[in-house]
Each structure stands twice: as C-alpha cells, then as structure tokens.
Design a protein around this motif. Structure first.
Motif, PDB file in Angstrom:
ATOM      1  N   PHE A  80       0.851  -1.192   0.000  1.00 35.60           N
ATOM      2  CA  PHE A  80       0.000   0.000   0.000  1.00 35.60           C
ATOM      3  C   PHE A  80       0.885   1.239   0.000  1.00 35.60           C
ATOM      4  O   PHE A  80       1.968   1.235   0.584  1.00 35.60           O
ATOM      5  CB  PHE A  80      -0.894   0.030   1.257  1.00 35.60           C
ATOM      6  CG  PHE A  80      -2.110  -0.841   1.143  1.00 35.60           C
ATOM      7  CD1 PHE A  80      -2.003  -2.223   1.203  1.00 35.60           C
ATOM      8  CD2 PHE A  80      -3.365  -0.283   0.968  1.00 35.60           C
ATOM      9  CE1 PHE A  80      -3.123  -3.036   1.085  1.00 35.60           C
ATOM     10  CE2 PHE A  80      -4.492  -1.075   0.853  1.00 35.60           C
ATOM     11  CZ  PHE A  80      -4.377  -2.455   0.905  1.00 35.60           C
ATOM     12  N   ARG A  81       0.381   2.282  -0.647  1.00 31.24           N
ATOM     13  CA  ARG A  81       1.102   3.552  -0.664  1.00 31.24           C
ATOM     14  C   ARG A  81       0.422   4.520   0.313  1.00 31.24           C
ATOM     15  O   ARG A  81      -0.810   4.590   0.356  1.00 31.24           O
ATOM     16  CB  ARG A  81       1.046   4.142  -2.079  1.00 31.24           C
ATOM     17  CG  ARG A  81       1.997   5.306  -2.290  1.00 31.24           C
ATOM     18  CD  ARG A  81       1.833   5.873  -3.682  1.00 31.24           C
ATOM     19  NE  ARG A  81       2.367   5.031  -4.740  1.00 31.24           N
ATOM     20  CZ  ARG A  81       3.658   4.891  -5.018  1.00 31.24           C
ATOM     21  NH1 ARG A  81       4.557   5.527  -4.308  1.00 31.24           N
ATOM     22  NH2 ARG A  81       4.056   4.114  -6.006  1.00 31.24           N
ATOM     23  N   VAL A  82       1.225   5.223   1.093  1.00 24.55           N
ATOM     24  CA  VAL A  82       0.661   6.270   1.962  1.00 24.55           C
ATOM     25  C   VAL A  82       0.296   7.439   1.049  1.00 24.55           C
ATOM     26  O   VAL A  82       1.176   8.024   0.412  1.00 24.55           O
ATOM     27  CB  VAL A  82       1.690   6.735   3.018  1.00 24.55           C
ATOM     28  CG1 VAL A  82       1.111   7.842   3.894  1.00 24.55           C
ATOM     29  CG2 VAL A  82       2.163   5.558   3.864  1.00 24.55           C
ATOM     30  N   VAL A  83      -1.001   7.747   0.944  1.00 24.05           N
ATOM     31  CA  VAL A  83      -1.387   8.830   0.032  1.00 24.05           C
ATOM     32  C   VAL A  83      -1.672  10.133   0.781  1.00 24.05           C
ATOM     33  O   VAL A  83      -1.756  11.197   0.182  1.00 24.05           O
ATOM     34  CB  VAL A  83      -2.598   8.447  -0.852  1.00 24.05           C
ATOM     35  CG1 VAL A  83      -2.197   7.405  -1.875  1.00 24.05           C
ATOM     36  CG2 VAL A  83      -3.774   7.956  -0.023  1.00 24.05           C
ATOM     37  N   ARG A  84      -1.834  10.032   2.092  1.00 24.07           N
ATOM     38  CA  ARG A  84      -2.101  11.250   2.865  1.00 24.07           C
ATOM     39  C   ARG A  84      -1.807  10.992   4.326  1.00 24.07           C
ATOM     40  O   ARG A  84      -1.978   9.860   4.796  1.00 24.07           O
ATOM     41  CB  ARG A  84      -3.586  11.594   2.699  1.00 24.07           C
ATOM     42  CG  ARG A  84      -3.950  12.986   3.090  1.00 24.07           C
ATOM     43  CD  ARG A  84      -5.398  13.230   2.669  1.00 24.07           C
ATOM     44  NE  ARG A  84      -6.118  13.908   3.725  1.00 24.07           N
ATOM     45  CZ  ARG A  84      -7.414  13.798   3.942  1.00 24.07           C
ATOM     46  NH1 ARG A  84      -8.154  13.017   3.187  1.00 24.07           N
ATOM     47  NH2 ARG A  84      -7.981  14.461   4.913  1.00 24.07           N
TER      48      ARG A  84
END
Ligand SMILES: Cc1cc2nc3c(=O)[nH]c(=O)nc-3n(C[C@H](O)[C@H](O)[C@H](O)COP(=O)(O)OP(=O)(O)OC[C@H]3O[C@@H](n4cnc5c(N)ncnc54)[C@H](O)[C@@H]3O)c2cc1C
Ligand code: FES
Length: 436
Positions: A75-79
């Motif tokens: 997963f990518r940290v988007v915020r």
C-alpha cells in the motif's frame, strides 16, 4: 466480482436517488405541496428501504473470500493528517499499490503491518484498527496511530514505541507499507436494530469511530451512545468530526470525559464531564441494560468498565471489547483459575505445573501460573517466537500444537485451525509439545 457488486450497488443507489429527485421536482413544479410532501416522504422511505436492502446484500457479499487477499499486499501512503492538537495521533490513508479493488471491511476490524525497522532483527508486526467506515467503492483505508513515548517512570534510555514512532517519523506520503488483509471479530452488526453503546478511551476510539461512522452513513435509526475519555482538549482526537456527527444525527448522543482539563478546556462545549469514564454515569444516562456495548481503551479503563457493566447485570455476550496491548484483560482471572481450584470443603488444590516442550528449539521447561502465557514462557526461556498483537487478534503467532491441550486467556479474535494454537494468549491445560 467486486466491480460487479459496486456497479450494482452504485446503480441501484443512483436509480433510487434519481427517482427521489425527479419525484420531488415534478411535484414542486406542479405546486401541489401537500400531496408532494406526502409523496416525498414515500419516496424517501422507498430510498431508505432500497439503501437498507442494498446494505444487507453488501454485508453478505463482503464475507466472500475472493474480495480479500492472502499474505502481504503493498500500500502507498497517500495522505497523512494529525487528529489532535498535540499531534500525537496521526491518520495514514493507504491506497493499494496495485490499484486493484479493495475489499470492504467490517467496522471495527484492523490491519496488520510488517515493518522493516532499522536495527530490528526481523520485521516488526503490529495491528492498527481501521478508523473510518467502510464505503462501497473503497479507494483507500485509514488508520490512526498514537505515537508512544517511553512510560512515565521507565528508566532512562528506555526506547519509545518502535512501530508508532516509525509511522510518525519515517512514513511520508508516497512511501510503501506491507499490509495483511482486514481481520478481527470486534465488529458491529449493522443489520441489528439494537441500541448500541460505544465506549472509548484515548486512541481506543479508532475502531469505535469506524462503527459510529458506519452507523451514521447507513442512516441507522438505532439509539447510539458514544462515550469518549481523554486527558483534555490537547488529546481530544477527531474533535470537529465528532461534533458534526452529533449535530447531524439526532439519534447519536456523545458524552466526552476529560480526566485532566486545563483552564482553556470549555465544559459543556469541548467536554461534558470532568473525570474518567465512569460506569455510574453511564448507568444513570442509559437507565436500561438492553444495549450492545463495545469497549476499547487502556487496560485499566477496560477492566473497570467491563467489570462495572457485568456487575450491573449486562450479559457477558452483550459486552464486546478489544485490547490494543498485551492481553492483560481477563488474564488475571484465568491465571487465578490455573493456580488451583478449591474442593467442596474449600481446600485449595495444589497449583498446576505442566511440562512444555518447545520442539524446534529443543528446550523443555516447566510452566506454572506465574509464567503467564506460552509466549511469555518462551521469551523468558530465550526461545524466539514470532508475534504481533500479543492479544490473540492478528494470528501472527499461530503455531502447531503437536501434543496436549491449551486454554485461552480470552476468546481469540479468530479461532486457529484444529491442531494449532495462539501462544500469545494460550495457557497449558496439560503437558505440551509445541512447534516453536
Ligand atoms: C487489534 C489491535 C488494534 C490496534 N489499533 C490501534 C490503533 O488504531 N491505533 C494505535 O495507535 N494503536 C493501535 N494498536 C496498538 C498497536 O498495535 C501497537 O501496540 C502500539 O502502536 C505500540 O506499538 P509500538 O511498536 O509503537 O510500541 P512498542 O515498541 O511495542 O512499545 C510499547 C511501549 O513499551 C515501551 N518500552 C519499550 N521497551 C521497553 C522496555 N525495555 N522497558 C519498558 N518499556 C519499554 C515503549 O516506550 C512504549 O511505550 C492496536 C493493537 C491491536 C492488537
Ligand atoms: S501475536 Fe497476534 S495472535 Fe498472537
């Protein structure tokens, strides 16, 4: 499969919404207000009926395993977003790196992370509750993490919390984390009509906010109480959000406790009660006991609240709780049981002693109640065992049990397969051979 459900759910909601809109505007233009009002109500009822049928279908679909994933997923940290004045609790919004659909989850469930923290011999495993309601077209997951400092009276040099500080200090927007699928049984039943009481302390609000938001989003008519205890305004997480939920949902009552308010904290505005979350106050507000209770917070608060509710006569089945840390809750009672039972004449039987063989480590040791769980026993004897939540929730420690029987400090979040056990909450019931 999931796209199909989303399309179906989205389509039906759209049709229902368009029908409501169309009906309302046609009748307004015609100027037949009284008739139109009745029609509006009927269409709105129809819309609510459709929403609730869709919700039920959606609930059933989410149980299907093909919507989930096995093993780790990137997963990518988007915020990132701080949730309190003190900047101690930070929310991380996580979008799937592979852009494939996300399974919805049950409000109250958590994610398990494996973190490659520098200086640690193996990935650090920790669980974090999903802190928002599931949505139909889930684009990201949100978790909210409290940064842990060393305990107040710890000796100098005690390290701060490994994982929470790693998240706060190292994970920036764009960074990647590895995550296991949502799991956990501390969940609200959204199809039930029963009144519900959510009791949170500190960062224990995360699974309960997920439940509260899910109930509000589904326009539930259930009577909902939200009790939340923190030190003061500085620690009060999701302040604006909670005020908004209270304003927009007449069936939601919130009661905020500040244990240590400062002169800037406004009673009646920021908080309602000075002091700790109190079962006496909860009892006086609820009047009846026929609620489903969900409790999550620091161990002393959970112990007080769950014991107080049981003493009030709330059936144990109606009190759901989740421990964030080591499985301290209810542990004492189980360990006391293991200490030896009284016979009919009240004579104390001798404390139980069992032989435990850690087969892979080739170590044999004796267990008595003072040694705690099998995980405690392993660690005390230099036997390395993999673990995460230490509370029977994440499944990281699951281990084959070659011989013997175990009892659990409390019911595991998810029962292990036959022939396996969860050492973090397991106590021997006989001599054992375990595959650690
Ligand atoms: C199902 C579940 C859901 C959870 N959800 C959330 C959530 O939504 N939000 C959240 O913030 N947390 C949540 N938690 C808790 C979370 O998983 C971690 O336990 C928490 O973040 C602490 O982990 P850590 O690695 O930062 O601290 P750890 O490294 O585990 O340390 C814990 C504490 O021990 C102290 N310590 C370390 N070494 C020593 C020593 N030698 N002597 C004395 N003290 C020491 C540290 O300073 C720290 O205060 C959840 C836990 C579970 C099981
Ligand atoms: S460490 Fe999580 S279940 Fe045992």
């Amino acid at each position: 499969m999931q796209i199909g459900i989303i399309a179906e759910v989205g389509g039906l909601l759209l049709i229902a919404a368009v029908s409501v809109r169309a009906a309302i505007s046609i009748y307004s233009i015609a100027g037949r207000r009284a008739h139109a009002n009745r029609q509006d109500r009927e269409y709105i009822q129809l819309f609510e009926f459709l929403s609730s049928s869709i919700l039920k279908k959606f609930e059933a679909e989410r149980e299907k395993p093909e919507l989930s994933w096995t093993g780790k997923r990137k997963f990518r940290v988007v915020r990132r977003q701080y949730e309190d004045y003190n900047n101690d609790i930070c929310s991380f919004f996580l979008a799937p790196y592979d852009h494939r659909p996300l399974p919805p989850y049950r409000p109250g469930q958590f994610l398990t992370f494996e973190l490659p923290i520098a200086g640690q011999p193996q990935p650090v495993v920790r669980c974090y509750s999903l802190s928002d309601s599931p949505t139909v077209n889930q684009q990201y997951y949100r978790i909210s993490i409290k940064r842990l400092a060393p305990p107040p009276h710890a000796p100098p040099g005690t390290p701060p919390g490994l994982s929470s500080n790693y998240f706060h200090d190292n994970l920036r927007e764009g960074d990647i984390v590895e995550v296991l699928a949502p799991s956990g049984e501390f969940c609200i039943d959204q199809q039930s009509e029963r009144p519900v009481v959510l009791i949170a302390g500190g960062v224990g609000l995360t699974p309960l906010i997920s439940m509260l938001n899910a109930l509000a989003a589904s326009r539930s008519k259930r009577e909902i109480w939200f009790f939340y205890g923190v030190r003061n305004r500085g620690d009060h997480a999701m302040y604006d959000h909670l005020q908004r939920v209270r304003r927009q949902n007449p069936n939601v009552r919130t009661v905020i406790f500040y244990g240590d308010p400062t002169s800037k904290c406004r009673k009646g505005i920021d908080y309602d009660v000075e002091g700790f979350v109190s079962v006496e106050l909860i009892k006086s507000l609820l009047k009846a006991r026929n609620y489903k209770f969900y409790v999550c917070g620091p161990p002393p608060m959970m112990e007080l609240v769950t014991t107080g509710l049981e003493e009030w006569g709330v059936p144990a089945d109606d009190i759901m709780f989740e421990a964030f840390g080591p499985a301290s809750l209810k542990k004492t009672a189980k360990l006391e049981d293991a200490a030896g039972e009284s016979d009919d004449a009240g004579r104390q039987e001798p404390a139980k002693i069992f032989k435990v063989v850690f087969a892979r480590s080739k170590k044999t040791v004796q267990w008595t109640k003072s040694m705690g769980t099998l995980l405690d026993l392993a660690e005390a004897n230099g036997v390395k065992a993999r673990c995460g939540c230490r509370a029977g929730n994440c499944g990281t420690c699951v281990t084959p049990l070659r011989q013997g029987e175990v009892d659990y400090v409390h019911k595991p979040g998810k029962d292990p397969e036959p022939g396996y056990c969860l050492p973090c909450i397991a106590l021997p019931k006989s001599d054992l051979v375990i595959d650690i």
